[in-house]
Design a protein around this motif. Structure first.
Motif, PDB file in Angstrom:
ATOM      1  N   TYR A 107      -9.484   2.480  11.233  1.00 49.82           N
ATOM      2  CA  TYR A 107      -9.385   2.641  12.694  1.00 49.82           C
ATOM      3  C   TYR A 107      -9.484   1.312  13.453  1.00 49.82           C
ATOM      4  CZ  TYR A 107     -10.533   4.552  17.332  1.00 49.82           C
ATOM      5  OH  TYR A 107     -10.573   4.840  18.668  1.00 49.82           O
ATOM      6  N   PRO A 108     -10.435   0.412  13.134  1.00 47.67           N
ATOM      7  CA  PRO A 108     -10.483  -0.870  13.867  1.00 47.67           C
ATOM      8  C   PRO A 108      -9.204  -1.694  13.701  1.00 47.67           C
ATOM      9  CG  PRO A 108     -12.494  -0.569  12.598  1.00 47.67           C
ATOM     10  CD  PRO A 108     -11.538   0.524  12.190  1.00 47.67           C
ATOM     11  N   HIS A 109      -8.529  -1.536  12.560  1.00 47.74           N
ATOM     12  CA  HIS A 109      -7.261  -2.246  12.347  1.00 47.74           C
ATOM     13  C   HIS A 109      -6.158  -1.654  13.229  1.00 47.74           C
ATOM     14  CE1 HIS A 109      -8.944  -4.547   9.058  1.00 47.74           C
ATOM     15  NE2 HIS A 109      -9.473  -3.427   8.593  1.00 47.74           N
ATOM     16  N   TYR A 110      -6.180  -0.327  13.397  1.00 49.63           N
ATOM     17  CA  TYR A 110      -5.238   0.304  14.325  1.00 49.63           C
ATOM     18  C   TYR A 110      -5.449  -0.251  15.735  1.00 49.63           C
ATOM     19  CZ  TYR A 110      -4.178   4.139  10.962  1.00 49.63           C
ATOM     20  OH  TYR A 110      -3.782   4.894   9.903  1.00 49.63           O
ATOM     21  N   LEU A 111      -6.720  -0.298  16.155  1.00 46.99           N
ATOM     22  CA  LEU A 111      -7.034  -0.797  17.498  1.00 46.99           C
ATOM     23  C   LEU A 111      -6.615  -2.259  17.659  1.00 46.99           C
ATOM     24  CD1 LEU A 111     -10.572   0.755  18.118  1.00 46.99           C
ATOM     25  CD2 LEU A 111      -8.337   1.641  18.819  1.00 46.99           C
ATOM     26  N   ALA A 112      -6.940  -3.075  16.666  1.00 48.12           N
ATOM     27  CA  ALA A 112      -6.618  -4.508  16.738  1.00 48.12           C
ATOM     28  C   ALA A 112      -5.107  -4.716  16.833  1.00 48.12           C
ATOM     29  CB  ALA A 112      -7.187  -5.236  15.526  1.00 48.12           C
TER      30      ALA A 112
ATOM     31  N   VAL B  74       3.005   2.447  19.211  1.00 40.29           N
ATOM     32  CA  VAL B  74       2.178   2.042  20.355  1.00 40.29           C
ATOM     33  C   VAL B  74       2.193   0.519  20.465  1.00 40.29           C
ATOM     34  CG1 VAL B  74      -0.190   1.887  21.259  1.00 40.29           C
ATOM     35  CG2 VAL B  74       0.670   4.074  20.406  1.00 40.29           C
ATOM     36  N   ALA B  75       1.939  -0.146  19.333  1.00 40.19           N
ATOM     37  CA  ALA B  75       1.863  -1.610  19.321  1.00 40.19           C
ATOM     38  C   ALA B  75       3.190  -2.244  19.744  1.00 40.19           C
ATOM     39  CB  ALA B  75       1.453  -2.113  17.938  1.00 40.19           C
ATOM     40  N   ARG B  76       4.288  -1.612  19.382  1.00 43.62           N
ATOM     41  CA  ARG B  76       5.601  -2.149  19.747  1.00 43.62           C
ATOM     42  C   ARG B  76       5.974  -1.868  21.201  1.00 43.62           C
ATOM     43  NH1 ARG B  76       7.858   0.395  15.175  1.00 43.62           N
ATOM     44  NH2 ARG B  76       9.318   1.394  16.590  1.00 43.62           N
TER      45      ARG B  76
ATOM     46  N   ILE C 171      -1.007  10.357   6.636  1.00 49.10           N
ATOM     47  CA  ILE C 171      -1.571   9.025   6.866  1.00 49.10           C
ATOM     48  C   ILE C 171      -0.475   8.082   7.350  1.00 49.10           C
ATOM     49  CG2 ILE C 171      -2.617   7.011   5.747  1.00 49.10           C
ATOM     50  CD1 ILE C 171      -4.056   9.089   3.861  1.00 49.10           C
ATOM     51  N   ARG C 172       0.675   8.138   6.720  1.00 50.97           N
ATOM     52  CA  ARG C 172       1.791   7.264   7.115  1.00 50.97           C
ATOM     53  C   ARG C 172       2.357   7.643   8.486  1.00 50.97           C
ATOM     54  NH1 ARG C 172       0.674   2.773   4.611  1.00 50.97           N
ATOM     55  NH2 ARG C 172       0.830   2.932   2.380  1.00 50.97           N
ATOM     56  N   TRP C 173       2.326   8.926   8.823  1.00 53.23           N
ATOM     57  CA  TRP C 173       2.714   9.325  10.178  1.00 53.23           C
ATOM     58  C   TRP C 173       1.802   8.639  11.198  1.00 53.23           C
ATOM     59  CZ3 TRP C 173       3.052  15.324   9.280  1.00 53.23           C
ATOM     60  CH2 TRP C 173       4.335  15.668   8.812  1.00 53.23           C
ATOM     61  N   MET C 174       0.506   8.652  10.912  1.00 49.89           N
ATOM     62  CA  MET C 174      -0.445   8.026  11.830  1.00 49.89           C
ATOM     63  C   MET C 174      -0.173   6.521  11.928  1.00 49.89           C
ATOM     64  SD  MET C 174      -4.490   8.779  12.322  1.00 49.89           S
ATOM     65  CE  MET C 174      -4.874   8.712  10.604  1.00 49.89           C
TER      66      MET C 174
END
Length: 115
Positions: free
Chosen positions: A14-19, A103-105, A93-96
């Motif tokens: 999760y922190p990597h998703y946020l970062a 989002v990042a893009r 997991i890959r969908w997430m």
């Protein structure tokens, strides 16, 4: 044999998703929104999964309601087409991962949420 990501705590990733999102000027709220959309968790349930170090297998097994439009998530993650992944848990997991990438893009939220 189960892939080791299945036993990895969601809180470890999760922190990597946020970062990833924040590096590109996006917010925790946006990341949480796409994860809630996919899994059906409310914010309290999502926060609890992080706090309790819930592994991915348990996280998805306990998901209140996988979004019926999740199957519309397509594209490449790590060179693999998410729509062609055979293992249901790995596909979730890959969908997430794919949603967080979108989002990042800076993709529009209506497009990310397949609405």
């Amino acid at each position: 044999m189960a892939h080791r990501i299945f036993q990895t705590p969601f809180a470890a990733v999760y922190p990597h998703y946020l970062a990833k999102a924040e590096r590109k000027g996006h917010t925790k709220a946006e990341v949480d929104e796409v994860i809630r959309w996919l899994t059906g968790y409310d914010q309290e349930g999502l926060d609890r999964a992080v706090a309790e170090q819930t592994d991915f297998e348990t996280f998805f097994a306990g998901a209140p309601a996988l979004n019926p439009n999740a199957g519309l998530i397509t594209g490449l993650i790590c060179g693999i087409r998410v729509e062609e992944i055979d293992d249901p848990l790995m596909q979730r997991i890959r969908w997430m991962d794919k949603l967080v990438d979108e989002v990042a893009r800076g993709k529009k939220m209506t497009s990310i949420l397949r609405s």
